[in-house]
Design a protein around this motif. Sequence first.
Motif, PDB file in Angstrom:
ATOM      1  N   MET A  36     -44.635  35.464 -10.431  1.00  0.00           N
ATOM      2  CA  MET A  36     -45.850  36.273 -10.524  1.00  0.00           C
ATOM      3  C   MET A  36     -47.009  35.459  -9.983  1.00  0.00           C
ATOM      4  N   CYS A  40     -51.539  38.999 -10.648  1.00  0.00           N
ATOM      5  CA  CYS A  40     -50.724  39.718 -11.634  1.00  0.00           C
ATOM      6  C   CYS A  40     -51.185  39.438 -13.059  1.00  0.00           C
ATOM      7  N   GLY A  85     -49.720  45.936 -14.272  1.00  0.00           N
ATOM      8  CA  GLY A  85     -49.355  44.541 -14.087  1.00  0.00           C
ATOM      9  C   GLY A  85     -49.545  43.782 -15.380  1.00  0.00           C
ATOM     10  N   CYS A 197     -47.481  45.941  -9.667  1.00  0.00           N
ATOM     11  CA  CYS A 197     -47.023  44.579  -9.956  1.00  0.00           C
ATOM     12  C   CYS A 197     -45.821  44.592 -10.907  1.00  0.00           C
ATOM     13  N   THR A 244     -43.556  43.184  -8.229  1.00  0.00           N
ATOM     14  CA  THR A 244     -43.119  41.813  -8.495  1.00  0.00           C
ATOM     15  C   THR A 244     -41.808  41.855  -9.266  1.00  0.00           C
TER      16      THR A 244
END
Length: 329
Positions: A36, A40, A85, A197, A244
């Motif tokens: 990350m 994030c 995120g 994210c 992510t």
Amino acid sequence: MTDAEVATKAPESDAQATNTPPPPASNSPAPANPPMGEHCTSDRPTPTGQASTGEITKLNDVDVYISKPADYPHTPSRLLLLLTGGTGLHSVNNQIQADRFASEGYLVVMPDLFAGDPAPNSTAAADIAAEASSGSFLDTFKIKAVETAKSFLIDMWLARHTEEKVMPILHNVLEGARDEFADAVSHGGGVYAVGYCFGARYLLLLAAERAGHGQGQGGGGDEEANKPKTVGPHIKAGALAHATLVSKDDFVGLKAPLSVVSVENDPLFPDEVRIAGEEYMSANGVEHEVQVYPGVPHGFAVVGDYDDSNIKTAQVTAFEQMLKWINEH
């Protein structure tokens, strides 16, 4: 250094550092891509004059931020699940992002994916590094200590928020939303979702048909044919931005139509993963679109102020891409 350069810098583990407290979790080599990034775990400045307008409440015992269209319930709305995120439920930027979809006619449910434990940011890492060092250390050593502390904290945080922890939260929220906002679910013919994210990976999981034990939507298994029971997809259509922690396997079983906002040369969502996902969707007849945005930082599609006009323009374009996709499905 430009805003884009700052925003794309990500914490990296330093497995080779010695005598640097706190120590890395293991002596194994650092991963090729960081798990990350700074974007994030930390918000950009909130745009001047903007504030959130929804409310935090509970839905099936999970804290959620709810944002409703101004004329709801007098005018029918569709239900939208927004997955954040690492900054999580209490981020004003995330709340404003939910409000923007609400202003377009969606009843937005944004769950706390982390049960009150948002991702550690640079401030937390700096505090740990400061406690572990003294004024006699060189500045470069202090910087390395902060980076190592950041990596350590994020690794520990990710270990607390695994798929086994997050998916039950989402199932509870979906169950509660289908009960509490049955009118919106019915009006849209299902639940829509957007993810950013960390939350983008979980959108993929909700958009897939997977082996399961009868939780949520899905068909039963054919026992005579000895086929395993499957569940999902749990959403009708979805749009994600700068994912992510996504692997190629996370696209397997994907069924719901998907729009992807991707950042060019993004180490957190590598080209090889994105391309593998596109190939899977094409080969399996999954309706999709993928737009790669050049010259922008990972995290750009979430509400936040940038000096660079190109990033500001891309932010608007990404929102329009995601909104158009869910509107048309």
